[in-house]
Structures are given as structure tokens and as C-alpha cells.
Design a protein around this motif. Structure first.
Motif, short mmCIF file in Angstrom:
data_model
loop_
_atom_site.label_atom_id
_atom_site.label_comp_id
_atom_site.label_asym_id
_atom_site.label_seq_id
_atom_site.Cartn_x
_atom_site.Cartn_y
_atom_site.Cartn_z
N GLY A 8 38.02 47.10 35.00
CA GLY A 8 36.84 47.07 35.88
C GLY A 8 36.71 48.16 37.05
O GLY A 8 36.97 49.34 36.84
N HIS A 321 41.25 42.23 38.27
CA HIS A 321 40.16 42.27 37.35
C HIS A 321 40.10 40.82 36.51
O HIS A 321 38.84 40.36 36.58
CB HIS A 321 40.20 43.50 36.50
CG HIS A 321 39.16 43.58 35.25
ND1 HIS A 321 37.84 43.65 35.91
CD2 HIS A 321 39.16 43.39 34.07
CE1 HIS A 321 37.12 43.75 34.64
NE2 HIS A 321 37.82 43.70 33.67
N ASP A 324 38.39 38.33 38.83
CA ASP A 324 37.02 38.60 38.83
C ASP A 324 36.43 38.24 37.87
O ASP A 324 35.08 37.65 37.89
CB ASP A 324 36.86 40.08 39.25
CG ASP A 324 37.18 40.21 40.82
OD1 ASP A 324 37.74 39.46 41.38
OD2 ASP A 324 36.84 41.42 41.15
N THR A 325 36.57 38.30 36.67
CA THR A 325 35.86 37.98 35.24
C THR A 325 35.78 36.50 34.88
O THR A 325 35.08 36.21 34.07
CB THR A 325 36.33 38.90 34.09
OG1 THR A 325 37.67 38.59 33.79
CG2 THR A 325 36.26 40.15 34.21
N ARG A 327 38.45 34.92 33.74
CA ARG A 327 39.61 34.75 32.72
C ARG A 327 40.63 34.12 33.21
O ARG A 327 41.15 33.32 32.54
CB ARG A 327 39.79 35.89 31.74
CG ARG A 327 40.68 35.77 30.75
CD ARG A 327 40.09 35.11 29.68
NE ARG A 327 40.84 34.29 28.53
CZ ARG A 327 41.52 33.24 28.52
NH1 ARG A 327 41.35 32.39 29.75
NH2 ARG A 327 42.41 32.88 27.60
#
Lengths: 415, 281
Positions: A8, A321, A324-325, A327
Motif C-alpha cells: 500500500g 498495511h 489498515d486493510t 486483514r
């Protein structure tokens, strides 16, 4: 730079120009030897991990914990890897890679001393001279690991600037590398630093989740509902998560060090925790854009954790990242919960975990309902190195789980 | 300060430029103002003014210690901008700092707010040791918007495509790193300097050499080798450190800085004369 070096917005290569050619050389070597198995590199790596390291490590059913929490709790026993922690996966991979690259000297930083120890072992095993940078605070709180590094023939260079922990040790190792880059490989100890380090270190550690996955399928006929791992820089975390990334039904839980408090003292520049994923802001440190503990100006905070291995103001860019996503779920427990987790695992399961690892068990105890019916906890390391700290820290607190050391008084110290 | 000459003018004179470095706020705000002004009196043509960052990975011990002193005395990016406005010198000031401070400044993410403020207070350009050409696009764009220069460091290990990439992005001057390693005064001049200068011989921007330069003789040697300027940091910071440790009056330390600056500038001029005599350019 190819976009593969970014996660990202995170990652990248924020390093002094003098290091850039070495980073390019390393990227080339990583792609050839690790990704494309040139000259059978990965075969040799896997073979040495088996014979020297003792892989695969077991997936163990935890009888007592399963009963206590009304869930099937499995332990991935990375503490049984040679050296007593997951760190050897990466250290062995990188020292071997340095050899394939024709480098003739190894340097590394270490916080808790587990990475330094693993690097010293790997360097001795592969006959490479090795120097380890370690903060003075950490040298004093992780003495057994200093002995081990010295016994394996590594030089240990104390770093006295700042608070003398992992952050300063990384900075100092980068300075050495900027001077000796033509002959030396820097074995970075976590999924941090400039690309390709975060990808490469993840790949060397992903054997953990690869085995977890296979062992789960074989033993349970299914994947676990969750995988829980402690997170400092994040190498055991990404190692435990990497192969589950596409398995959306498996929840990935990263347990950070909540230290003594999540509050931040801007005036003193101190964050009394290492909960970077939970509370950090985006910034640039040690070669990568990632989440950091920093003040509003962008000065890096002094982090804190009772466990030296989690005591770092940054975190791997890939983990940032994945948080943030959505996951990866970042959670944290404080020093007390980690110490209780330490004692509980020692007493209930007969496994003395590293204080870093103990955070995962602290979380399980506080949130038994959050891990599903079947969970795998990554036992990233064993706790021999922490005995002194644990005894001292336990005496200062009023914990739910405790241990009485008055036997020494009873014995009276007479020989 | 305001309306100082730009880097083109500072390097455009018919003599080699002397470019000293100090960390702003070392050991405190007032003394540091005096020290920077002393460098200008001693003949500085450009001054690299360090904005202290807590993790200075390219610096040796001397400048690390200076940064710690300055941070302990309360230096921040906002104080730094006040410093630039307060200091009374008539040479261009270049901001040397690490990318995170540039990136974090202001409300919006990215370097634009910092560069806007830098232009506003009269800074001329930037040197950012942890920002290689690969990651420099956002800062280059902001510098173009506000008319500031972005200096890149060419290391002894920089070759091939990397040189081309930097050549496209650099402005003001190019910082030629005289040797591998971190900053710090040394007792000799590295042969890597000549090789590095040769590699960028046909670049149009002025070439200033730094890392390890301590004395007038070193400056002369560097200019003889073809440099357009000489950058000196740690040797000057050492004077500040000694003065601070022994509680010397600020004026006495400032005098010593001025004297050393003059020696270095004279050394550079001597090197230029020797180069002319030897039939060089």
C-alpha cells in the motif's frame, strides 16, 4: 524501484545514498536465490533449517489451556527451534544468502538478544565473522544471550546513545553498514528496514505458517479460526500469518505490548508501551514508511515494554498495511498481563515462554471468546533469557498468578 | 533573514565555496545563533543548518551528540524556522534534516507544508540524507512549487543509472560524499574523492565535497581535485562540543569557529590558486 517493494502506502527505501547500491545488490540476490531458487539456494536453506535448526517444529495441543478457555488451543512450538526462538529461520537464511553473495562479514542488531544469538549461531555454523550491536540497557537485561553470542564467537558492540535499546542498535548497525557495505551484509532482525528486507525476512519466516497450515489440515482436517502472535517489529507475526493471508476465514491477531500505559508523554518523548499498530502514526524510520510511535513533530518516541524484544517504536510496513486493510487485528495487553501469561503457561503447560510470547497468552486469558473454537498461538520463543527480569518484575507487582522464590532464603545461601 | 543570494550566485563567483554545517540549537538557541553568524563572518558562502532528528542514521558520533544537545535544549521544527528568521547572515541557508520531520510537518501528509514554510522563512534548499532519488519525487515537486533547491548526495558507491537519476533531480549543488561511512572529522583525505568527482565531471551543478574534512590543507587538496566547494561539519561541531564541555564563554567559542572557518576558506582559495597554476581549469 519496483512497486513490489511497497505495501500500500508503506515500505520503500529511505536510506542514505551510500547504502543504495547494496540494497540493489541485495534485491537482485533475493530475487535470484530466494524467489527463483538459483543454484539450489532454497533447497540448501531448507535442508540446513531441518538438520541444524530442527524443523519442522511441532504443533502441540494445549490440554490445560483448552480446558480453561473452552476452546481448542494449539501451540506452534517455535521455542523448540534451535536457539530457542523463531529467529533462526531468518538469521540462517540471510547468513546463507550473504555467503552466496560473496560477502565476508556479518553484522546485526539485537534487542532481546534472540536475533543476535540466532545470527551468531548461524554465522558460526556457516563460518562467517560476525559482529552484533546491542543497546546497553538490553545488554544488562538480557545477559544470558550476551554470553551465548560471545560463546559462538561473535563480537558484541554496546550502543550507548539514547536509551540503549533496539532503536539505537538498528541506527548504529546501519552506520556500520554505511562504512563497510562493500564487504559486509547486514542481517536485519525483523520485517523492518528498506525493501527488500521486509519481504525477504517474511519469506524466511513464512515456513512457520506453512507448517501450521499443513499441520492443521493433517491434525484437524481444517484450518484454525484464528492465529495469535505477539508483535514488536513483527517477524514472528508475519511468519505466523503469511501463508494464511488468503484464508479469510482465519482471523489473524497481532498482540502488541501495552507496556504500563497507552498514554504518551509528549514532553518527555516517551511512549510507555510499544503498541505501534494500535496507536502509531504513519512516518519514516529506519528505511521504511510505516506506523511509528512519534511526537507531533515527527521525533521518534522512546518506547517501553517489560519484554526487550517488543520494545521498538516502529513495526514492519507489511503488518501496518494489513492492519489498515483490516486483514490483521491489532490488540494489546499490558506488562502485568504478559507477566501473568508467562507464569500461567509455565505452570499450566510446562512451557516457560519468552516474555514477548507471553503477551499472546495474556491476550488469550483476557479474551478467551475472541479466538474462535480453534486457535493456534505462536510460541515464538522460550523464556530462559527472561528469568531474571521475570523474578524481579514479579516481586514488584501484585499479580493474579505468582511464584514464591523464598526457597533461597530458606536455604540461607550456605554452600 | 530574507533576500539572501541563491545557491547559483553563491557558487557562481570565481572562487571555491566554503560550506560549513552546524546543528541549529546546539548547545542552545542563543549560543547557536552566535555560532552560525561567526561562520558567516569567517567566510562561509553557504551554510548547511541542521534540523535535529532523533534518529540520525547517517551521522557519526560528533553530530549525533550535537543533535542530542540541541534536542535537549528544546529545538523543534517550529523553533528551527524562528531560528532561520532570527539569524543575521547574508548567505544562503540550506536545511539538512531527515525525511520524517519534513513529512510530518503541518496538517497535510507529505512534504508540501514544510517546504512552504521553509520558503516563507527564507531557506534556500534541502539536503536529506535518508531520501534517495527513488523516494524523492514528492519533495522535488514541492521544491519546484516554492522555488527551492534539492541537493543530492553522491556516494563513493553511486554508479550507473543511479547517477543519471540523481542528475535529473538535483539542483543547487551536488554533495559529493568523500568516503564511505558516517560524518566525522578525519586526518586525511580519501582517494575516493577524486574518483567520485571524475564520475560526475560533466554535471552542470556545482560539486561540493564533504565527509571527513577537518583542516585548511584538506580543503586545498579537495579543491585541487576539482571541487567547486568544500563542506565541513564535524570539525566545527567539535569546537562547539569542546566549548560546551569546558563552559567556555559563547564569544570565545564563536571566535574559534570564525578562525577555523577562515582557515578552511583560505585553504579552499589556496587550492584554487594551485589548481590554476597547474594548468587546470
Amino acid at each position: 524501484m519496483s512497486e513490489t517493494g511497497k505495501f500500500g502506502e508503506y515500505g520503500g527505501q529511505y536510506v542514505p545514498e551510500a547504502l543504495m547500491p547494496a540494497i540493489e545488490e541485495l534485491t537482485d540476490a533475493y530475487e535470484r536465490y530466494v524467489l527463483n531458487n538459483e543454484d539450489g539456494f532454497m533447497n540448501e536453506f531448507r535442508e540446513r533449517l531441518r538438520d541444524f535448526g530442527g524443523r519442522p517444529t511441532p504443533l502441540q495441543y494445549a490440554d490445560q489451556l483448552s480446558g480453561a478457555y473452552d476452546a481448542e488451543v494449539y501451540l506452534k512450538r517455535e521455542d523448540l527451534l534451535h536457539g530457542g526462538a523463531h529467529k533462526l529461520n531468518n538469521a540462517l537464511g540471510q547468513v546463507l544468502l550473504a555467503k552466496y553473495m560473496g560477502k565476508d562479514r556479518i553484522i546485526a542488531e539485537t534487542g532481546a538478544g534472540q536475533h543476535g544469538t540466532a545470527t551468531a549461531m548461524a554465522a558460526a555454523h556457516l563460518d562467517m565473522p560476525c559482529e552484533i550491536y546491542m543497546g546497553r540497557t538490553d545488554i544488562n537485561r538480557q545477559r544470558p544471550n550476551v554470553f551465548r553470542m560471545r560463546l559462538n564467537g561473535a563480537e558484541v558492540n554496546p550502543v550507548t546513545v539514547g536509551r540503549g535499546t533496539l532503536k539505537e542498535a538498528i541506527s548504529e548497525t546501519m552506520r556500520d553498514w554505511a562504512t563497510t557495505v562493500e564487504t559486509t551484509h547486514y542481517v536485519i532482525g525483523s520485517i523492518v528496514g528498506p525493501d527488500p528486507f521486509p519481504r525477504m525476512v517474511r519469506d524466511f519466516h513464512s515456513v512457520i505458517s506453512e507448517e501450521m497450515r499443513e499441520q492443521s489440515r493433517e491434525r484437524l482436517g481444517r484450518l484454525p479460526d484464528s492465529v495469535v502472535a505477539c508483535a514488536g517489529g513483527g517477524s514472528n507475526t508475519m511468519g505466523a500469518f503469511a501463508e494464511f493471508a488468503e484464508d479469510d476465514e482465519v482471523e489473524l491477531i497481532a498482540v502488541e505490548a501495552g507496556g504500563s500505559s497507552l498514554a504518551v508523554d509528549e514532553e518527555e518523548g516517551v511512549a510507555p508501551n510499544s503498541a505501534t499498530l494500535s496507536t502509531g502514526d504513519e512516518g519514516v524510520l529506519h528505511g521504511a514508511r510505516t506506523k511509528l510511535l512519534q511526537d507531533s513533530d515527527g521525533q521518534i518516541m522512546e518506547s517501553h515494554s517489560v519484554s526487550a524484544g517488543l520494545d521498538y517504536a516502529g513495526v514492519g510496513p507489511e503488518l501496518a498495511h494489513l492492519v489498515d486493510t483490516g486483514r490483521v487485528r491489532p490488540v494489546n495487553v499490558d506488562d502485568d498481563a504478559a507477566l501473568e501469561g508467562f507464569h500461567r503457561l509455565s505452570q499450566e503447560e510446562g512451557i516457560i515462554p519468552a516474555l514477548e510470547t507471553a503477551h499472546a497468552f495474556g491476550y488469550l486469558h483476557e479474551n478467551p471468546d475472541a479466538v474462535g473454537d480453534v486457535t493456534v498461538i505462536n510460541v515464538s520463543g522460550r523464556g530462559d533469557k527472561d528469568l531474571q527480569t521475570v523474578i524481579e518484575e514479579t516481586e514488584q507487582r501484585d499479580l493474579d498468578v505468582d511464584v514464591d522464590m523464598s526457597v533461597f532464603d530458606t536455604a540461607g545461601g550456605a554452600m | 533573514m530574507a533576500n539572501n543570494p541563491d545557491l547559483g550566485t553563491a557558487f557562481g563567483r570565481d572562487e571555491p565555496a566554503f560550506v560549513p554545517y552546524l546543528a541549529a540549537g546546539d548547545p542552545d538557541y542563543e549560543a547557536s545563533i552566535g555560532y552560525v553568524e561567526a561562520l558567516a563572518r569567517g567566510g562561509a558562502d553557504v551554510i548547511e543548518l541542521g534540523l535535529p532528528f532523533s534518529e540520525p542514521i547517517a551521522e557519526g558520533k560528533t553530530i549525533q551528540d550535537a543533535i542530542v544537545r540541541a534536542l535537549d535544549a528544546g529545538m523543534t521544527p517550529d523553533r528551527y524556522f524562528e531560528f532561520v528568521e532570527d539569524v543575521d547572515v547574508d548567505v544562503p541557508l540550506v536545511c539538512m534534516t531527515y525525511y520524517n520531520l519534513i513529512y510530518q510537518y503541518g496538517d497535510e501528509d507529505g512534504p508540501r507544508s514544510f517546504v512552504e514554510k521553509a520558503a516563507d522563512v527564507g531557506l534556500t534548499g534541502f539536503v536529506v540524507p535518508d531520501l534517495p532519488a527513488e523516494e524523492a519525487d514528492p519533495l522535488r515537486t514541492a521544491c519546484d512549487e516554492f522555488g527551492l533547491d534539492l541537493v543530492f548526495i553522491v556516494a563513493p558507491t553511486t554508479r550507473g543509472e543511479r547517477l543519471d537519476e540523481m542528475r535529473e533531480q538535483v539542483s543547487g549543488y551536488v554533495y559529493v560524499q568523500a568516503r564511505l561511512g558516517t560524518t566525522g572529522a578525519r586526518d586525511d583525505v580519501s582517494d575516493q574523492t577524486d574518483e567520485s568527482l571524475a564520475r560526475i565531471d560533466d554535471w552542470k551543478v556545482p560539486k561540493a565535497v564533504g565527509f571527513g574534512i577537518k583542516k585548511g590543507d584538506h580543503a586545498a587538496r579537495i579543491v585541487r581535485a576539482g571541487a567547486d566547494g568544500v563542506i565541513v561539519g564535524s570539525a566545527l561541531v567539535d569546537i562547539v562540543a569542546e566549548g560546551t564541555e569546558s563552559d567556555e564563554p559563547v564569544s570565545a567559542v564563536a571566535d574559534r569557529l570564525e578562525t577555523r572557518a577562515r582557515e578552511l576558506k583560505q585553504g579552499a582559495l589556496r587550492g584554487a590558486r594551485e589548481r590554476a597554476k597547474a594548468g587546470g581549469d
